[in-house]
Design a protein around this motif. Sequence first.
Motif, PDB file in Angstrom:
ATOM      1  N   TYR A   1       0.788  -1.246   0.047  1.00 42.00           N
ATOM      2  CA  TYR A   1      -0.069   0.089  -0.013  1.00 42.00           C
ATOM      3  C   TYR A   1       0.924   1.103   0.095  1.00 42.00           C
ATOM      4  O   TYR A   1       1.611   1.390   0.946  1.00 42.00           O
TER       5      TYR A   1
ATOM      6  N   PHE B   1       1.905   5.396  -0.902  1.00 41.97           N
ATOM      7  CA  PHE B   1       1.195   6.754  -0.605  1.00 41.97           C
ATOM      8  C   PHE B   1       2.289   7.708  -0.934  1.00 41.97           C
ATOM      9  O   PHE B   1       3.350   7.622  -1.153  1.00 41.97           O
TER      10      PHE B   1
ATOM     11  N   TYR C   1       2.929  12.114  -0.057  1.00 41.12           N
ATOM     12  CA  TYR C   1       2.009  13.281   0.764  1.00 41.12           C
ATOM     13  C   TYR C   1       3.374  14.392   0.262  1.00 41.12           C
ATOM     14  O   TYR C   1       4.402  14.202  -0.096  1.00 41.12           O
TER      15      TYR C   1
ATOM     16  N   PHE D   1      -2.150  14.732   2.127  1.00 40.48           N
ATOM     17  CA  PHE D   1      -2.104  13.677   1.233  1.00 40.48           C
ATOM     18  C   PHE D   1      -2.450  14.028  -0.173  1.00 40.48           C
ATOM     19  O   PHE D   1      -3.285  14.701  -0.565  1.00 40.48           O
TER      20      PHE D   1
ATOM     21  N   LYS E   1      -2.856   7.634  -3.381  1.00 39.89           N
ATOM     22  CA  LYS E   1      -2.412   6.161  -2.671  1.00 39.89           C
ATOM     23  C   LYS E   1      -2.562   5.165  -3.671  1.00 39.89           C
ATOM     24  O   LYS E   1      -3.563   5.196  -4.787  1.00 39.89           O
TER      25      LYS E   1
ATOM     26  N   PHE F   1       7.048  13.490   0.117  1.00 36.32           N
ATOM     27  CA  PHE F   1       7.473  11.966   0.708  1.00 36.32           C
ATOM     28  C   PHE F   1       6.392  10.975   0.121  1.00 36.32           C
ATOM     29  O   PHE F   1       5.356  11.068  -0.026  1.00 36.32           O
TER      30      PHE F   1
ATOM     31  N   ALA G   1       2.593   1.368   3.776  1.00 34.61           N
ATOM     32  CA  ALA G   1       1.872   1.226   4.939  1.00 34.61           C
ATOM     33  C   ALA G   1       2.069  -0.116   5.631  1.00 34.61           C
ATOM     34  O   ALA G   1       2.480  -1.118   4.877  1.00 34.61           O
TER      35      ALA G   1
ATOM     36  N   ARG H   1       0.173   1.944  10.177  1.00 36.87           N
ATOM     37  CA  ARG H   1       1.359   2.774  10.335  1.00 36.87           C
ATOM     38  C   ARG H   1       1.885   3.101   8.814  1.00 36.87           C
ATOM     39  O   ARG H   1       2.260   2.213   8.109  1.00 36.87           O
ATOM     40  N   LEU H   2       2.365   4.099   8.790  1.00 38.15           N
ATOM     41  CA  LEU H   2       3.075   4.478   7.420  1.00 38.15           C
ATOM     42  C   LEU H   2       4.872   4.775   7.797  1.00 38.15           C
ATOM     43  O   LEU H   2       5.051   5.262   8.787  1.00 38.15           O
ATOM     44  N   TYR H   3       5.494   4.298   6.881  1.00 36.31           N
ATOM     45  CA  TYR H   3       6.753   4.325   6.820  1.00 36.31           C
ATOM     46  C   TYR H   3       7.192   5.277   5.659  1.00 36.31           C
ATOM     47  O   TYR H   3       6.868   4.945   4.618  1.00 36.31           O
ATOM     48  N   PHE H   4       7.812   6.196   6.079  1.00 41.15           N
ATOM     49  CA  PHE H   4       8.317   7.298   5.153  1.00 41.15           C
ATOM     50  C   PHE H   4       9.809   7.255   4.677  1.00 41.15           C
ATOM     51  O   PHE H   4      10.655   6.775   5.295  1.00 41.15           O
ATOM     52  N   GLY H   5       9.863   7.726   3.367  1.00 40.19           N
ATOM     53  CA  GLY H   5      11.231   8.043   2.854  1.00 40.19           C
ATOM     54  C   GLY H   5      11.709   9.379   3.475  1.00 40.19           C
ATOM     55  O   GLY H   5      10.918   9.812   4.118  1.00 40.19           O
TER      56      GLY H   5
END
Lengths: 116, 118
Positions: A32, A34, A36, A46, A49, A90, A94, A103-107
């Motif tokens: 999943y 995304f 941002y 947002f 996605k 970003f 997920a 929870r989102l794991y961001f670059g």
Amino acid sequence: AQSVAQPEDQVNVAEGNPLTVKCTYSVSGNPYLFWYVQYPNRGLQFLLKYITGDNLVKGSYGFEAEFNKSQTSFHLKKPSALVSDSALYFCAVAGRRGSTLGRLYFGRGTQLTVWP
Amino acid sequence: GAGVSQSPSNKVTEKGKDVELRCDPISGHTALYWYRQSLGQGLEFLIYFQGNSAPDKSGLPSDRFSAERTGGSVSTLTIQRTQQEDSAVYLCASSLAPGTGRVNSPLHFGNGTRLTVT
């Protein structure tokens, strides 16, 4: 474990030109994904996605992103950049299981600058 | 409708002092997240609440950091004995509960609290 990588800290493009902000991901199973955007002194907003379905996802402000499973990429694109698109972007993936669900794991983010 | 509200927007504190950061999520959002954004860094996950419970505290960097959520709404992030390396923007986000049929509904972020430890 899930993770995303944004290989470019900065992207510079002239107004009216197409833009691409790159993102690659690493997940087990279907991702999943995304995008941002963060404007100065603001929280993240947002954009779009990808959950399933068409590989080309359309989002806010004319942005779109292409999911490529073979290349594990989810690059953000816009056909014609505007100066007002200048911001920090970003990519995120997920969590899929248990306590990481949602929870989102961001670059690390990519600073996009569009010059007039 | 109102978005995610964070207060204060800016906080300057002396090293060694305790600080409390507040997050008021969007009404009806049962999931709440705290992230930290440091200069030159990405977004660092701190803690996640589902209702009043925190199934994932794995991101809290030390035992000086704690968070609570009461009434399934407002959350407070507390940093005790602040250090200079705690200086960052602390972002709160909320969303509809994951796994309830609204698959991965987007996170809605507040504007953050900029913490400066002198």
